[in-house]
Design a protein around this motif. Structure first.
Motif, mmCIF file in Angstrom:
data_model
loop_
_atom_site.group_PDB
_atom_site.id
_atom_site.type_symbol
_atom_site.label_atom_id
_atom_site.label_comp_id
_atom_site.label_asym_id
_atom_site.label_seq_id
_atom_site.Cartn_x
_atom_site.Cartn_y
_atom_site.Cartn_z
ATOM 1 N N ASN A 26 0.836 -11.519 -0.663
ATOM 2 C CA ASN A 26 1.716 -10.303 -1.242
ATOM 3 C C ASN A 26 0.862 -9.460 -2.261
ATOM 4 O O ASN A 26 0.161 -9.902 -3.144
ATOM 5 N N THR A 27 1.010 -8.171 -2.036
ATOM 6 C CA THR A 27 -0.071 -7.288 -2.641
ATOM 7 C C THR A 27 0.755 -6.051 -3.333
ATOM 8 O O THR A 27 1.521 -5.466 -2.883
ATOM 9 N N LEU A 28 -0.167 -5.682 -4.545
ATOM 10 C CA LEU A 28 0.586 -4.616 -5.156
ATOM 11 C C LEU A 28 -0.882 -3.468 -4.811
ATOM 12 O O LEU A 28 -1.938 -3.855 -5.516
ATOM 13 N N VAL A 29 -0.496 -2.453 -4.461
ATOM 14 C CA VAL A 29 -1.502 -1.546 -4.173
ATOM 15 C C VAL A 29 -1.389 -0.412 -5.083
ATOM 16 O O VAL A 29 -0.245 0.269 -5.245
ATOM 17 N N THR A 33 -1.513 9.617 -6.814
ATOM 18 C CA THR A 33 -0.842 10.237 -5.967
ATOM 19 C C THR A 33 -1.870 11.025 -4.898
ATOM 20 O O THR A 33 -2.837 11.522 -5.510
ATOM 21 N N GLY A 34 -1.492 11.155 -3.681
ATOM 22 C CA GLY A 34 -2.303 12.039 -2.789
ATOM 23 C C GLY A 34 -3.289 11.029 -2.208
ATOM 24 O O GLY A 34 -4.169 11.794 -1.109
ATOM 25 N N LEU A 35 -3.701 9.731 -2.270
ATOM 26 C CA LEU A 35 -4.648 9.034 -1.754
ATOM 27 C C LEU A 35 -3.839 8.496 -0.546
ATOM 28 O O LEU A 35 -4.484 7.722 -0.033
ATOM 29 N N GLY A 36 -2.699 8.476 -0.375
ATOM 30 C CA GLY A 36 -2.152 7.773 1.088
ATOM 31 C C GLY A 36 -1.546 6.353 1.108
ATOM 32 O O GLY A 36 -2.048 5.641 1.853
ATOM 33 N N LYS A 37 -0.789 6.130 -0.086
ATOM 34 C CA LYS A 37 -0.128 4.716 -0.142
ATOM 35 C C LYS A 37 0.716 4.554 0.891
ATOM 36 O O LYS A 37 0.676 3.471 1.668
ATOM 37 N N THR A 38 1.353 5.543 1.594
ATOM 38 C CA THR A 38 2.355 5.165 2.764
ATOM 39 C C THR A 38 1.319 5.226 3.953
ATOM 40 O O THR A 38 1.767 4.228 4.739
ATOM 41 N N LEU A 164 3.874 -0.539 -3.678
ATOM 42 C CA LEU A 164 3.081 0.700 -3.899
ATOM 43 C C LEU A 164 3.265 1.475 -5.337
ATOM 44 O O LEU A 164 4.686 1.312 -5.526
ATOM 45 N N THR A 165 2.236 1.847 -5.728
ATOM 46 C CA THR A 165 2.614 2.466 -7.107
ATOM 47 C C THR A 165 1.427 3.309 -7.562
ATOM 48 O O THR A 165 0.238 3.268 -7.092
#
Length: 346
Positions: A26-29, A33-38, A164-165
């Protein structure tokens, strides 16, 4: 079966590295903004469906626009084209959500909908092999996020959580709280200055210019703020909001969570009135934001939507804003809607 690559986009080296790590725990990334979390979420989702082909992927976001944004991105680029998807938000009738969830492989939803449906036993999360929590830092104040995470841990056969944050907090204690609430044991962080990120970062120059709000907009804003203040004062008189403290959107959101939590525990009576006042205050606050940042047309569309929702529901009371009818400006349609109805949210 080997996971397929996203269609129409090329994953960057750091995104692939983060996704590989996220598949192990289980990971928190944490990515600016703009670096492609999705894209990271898509890589992990693709791999999970490859390993567990009969399962579902659940992607959560705190607002309907974000939910729709994720759904569109996956529709455009997710490699498993046969995977059926659905969007579940407060605008989806409860009677339709059970079938939509059971028939879909990709489910995009707001956390409140999932929490409420799971609590009502409309479906379980047993077959979900990945839950993505976008804007994961909101779990600190969003009880829906933490409640979904708890239900998922209890129900899922092959659970994996991906948070993701872009901005969890500078405080270590806040990051630890996010990890605790979402059962996260692994944190992947990248900054724009990191060696594997810098090749993809373009220098951006920003110039800010402060503009005065037009006089006609100030007149409408004054009317809306008067309505907002009226509801805030009523909530204070009910001891739901603190006195002598500026009431922010965050404070109103927290109050909404507290009131709905009390209702779920069986509370009633004055709580229903407080819930209605809080919803109206949130609507007015949002209308003011739209008017002052996006203009009268955006605010008018928002209030038109509220008016239609109020027409469908008998719960929305009319607003008594006499000053609205006296304003002589292009935004008069906003005021008349506000005067007649339009402060009920769904």
């Amino acid at each position: 079966m080997q996971a397929l690559k996203p269609e129409g986009i090329e994953a960057r080296e750091y995104q692939r590295a983060i996704a590989k790590s996220a598949l192990t725990a289980n990971t928190l990334v944490v990515l600016p903004t703009g670096l492609g979390k999705t894209i990271v979420a898509m890589l992990v989702a693709s791999d999970r469906l490859s390993e567990y082909p009969q399962t579902k992927i659940l992607i959560l976001a705190p607002t309907r626009p974000l939910v729709l944004q994720h759904a569109k991105f996956f529709a455009d680029h997710f490699p498993y084209r046969e995977a059926k998807s659905t969007v579940l938000t407060g605008e989806t009738p409860a009677r339709l959500r059970e079938a939509a969830f059971s028939e879909s492989t990709l489910v995009f939803a707001t956390p409140e909908v999932i929490r409420n449906d799971v609590s009502a036993n409309r479906y379980s999360l047993r077959s979900v092999s990945l839950v993505v929590f976008d804007e994961a830092h909101r779990c600190v104040r969003s009880y829906a996020y933490s409640e979904v995470a708890q239900a998922y841990k209890l129900q899922a056969s092959n659970p994996l959580i991906l948070g993701l944050t872009a901005s969890p907090s500078a405080k270590k204690s806040r990051v630890e709280e996010i990890c605790e609430k979402l059962a996260i044991t692994n944190v992947e962080t990248r900054r724009e200055a990191d060696e594997d990120v810098t090749p993809y970062v373009q220098e951006v120059s920003l110039n800010y210019e402060r503009l005065a709000l037009p006089e006609k907009y100030r007149e409408v804003s004054k009317i809306l703020r008067a309505g907002l203040d009226e509801r805030i004062n009523k909530l204070r008189s009910m001891h739901q909001l603190p006195a002598n403290v500026r009431v922010s959107k965050r404070l109103l959101l927290d109050l909404g969570e507290k009131l709905h939590r009390s209702l779920r525990r069986g509370g009633g009576g004055a709580l229903f009135g407080a819930v209605q006042l809080q919803a109206q205050a949130m609507s007015l606050n949002h209308a003011i934001d739209l008017l002052e940042t996006q203009g009268s047309q955006s605010a008018d569309r928002f209030l038109s939507k509220l008016e239609r929702a109020s027409t469908r529901s008998s719960r929305g009371p009319a607003s008594q804003t006499k000053a609205a009818s006296r304003a002589n400006l292009r935004g008069s349609s906003i005021e008349s809607r506000f005067q007649n109805n339009c402060v009920h949210t769904v």
